[in-house]
Design an enzyme around this catalytic site. Structure first.
Site, short mmCIF file in Angstrom:
data_model
loop_
_atom_site.label_atom_id
_atom_site.label_comp_id
_atom_site.label_asym_id
_atom_site.label_seq_id
_atom_site.Cartn_x
_atom_site.Cartn_y
_atom_site.Cartn_z
N CYS A 12 0.83 -1.21 0.00
CA CYS A 12 0.00 0.00 0.00
C CYS A 12 0.86 1.27 0.00
O CYS A 12 1.57 1.53 0.97
CB CYS A 12 -0.90 -0.05 1.23
SG CYS A 12 -1.69 1.50 1.67
N CYS A 53 0.04 3.86 2.71
CA CYS A 53 0.53 3.39 4.01
C CYS A 53 1.97 3.87 4.23
O CYS A 53 2.35 4.23 5.34
CB CYS A 53 0.47 1.87 4.10
SG CYS A 53 -1.20 1.19 3.99
#
Length: 120
Positions: free
Chosen positions: A29, A32
């Site tokens: 991600c 993230c």
């Protein structure tokens, strides 16, 4: 430093700290990766005041992710005084998790509000 934990370690961490931010993330991600340094800074700033930030990989903790309805990453869950809390998302909306990357001020406001409540 923000440590990466498994869901089995979470109860003890919640018990041992006034406020806990759980960064539910995934290695693949990109947002993230953007959130990581922001939460590192929050952790460093509030560490001695009773707040702890931990990371939990949703791919390695699927049952936890399902139980907590983590449908997007990054998602930050917030616990205070041993309980998951509902808070203002910075836009006037009440929520039990922050999904996506928020400005540093949002995390700081939640931390300040909960730490003030717990010491009152």
């Amino acid at each position: 430093m923000v440590e990466d934990i498994s869901s089995t370690e979470l109860d003890k961490i919640i018990t041992d700290n006034k406020v806990v931010f759980v960064d539910c993330h995934a290695v693949w991600c990109m947002p993230c990766r953007t959130l990581g340094p922001i939460l590192e800074e929050v952790n460093d700033k509030y560490e001695g005041k009773g707040l702890k930030v931990v990371k939990l990989d949703v791919d390695h903790n699927r049952e936890f992710s399902q139980e907590n309805q983590i449908t997007g990453v990054p998602s930050v869950l917030v616990y205070s005084e041993g309980r998951r809390v509902v808070f203002d998302d910075g836009h006037g909306k009440k929520t039990d998790k922050l999904v996506g990357v928020m400005p540093m001020e949002v995390y700081e406001q939640i931390a300040n509000d909960l730490l003030a409540e717990s010491s009152a």
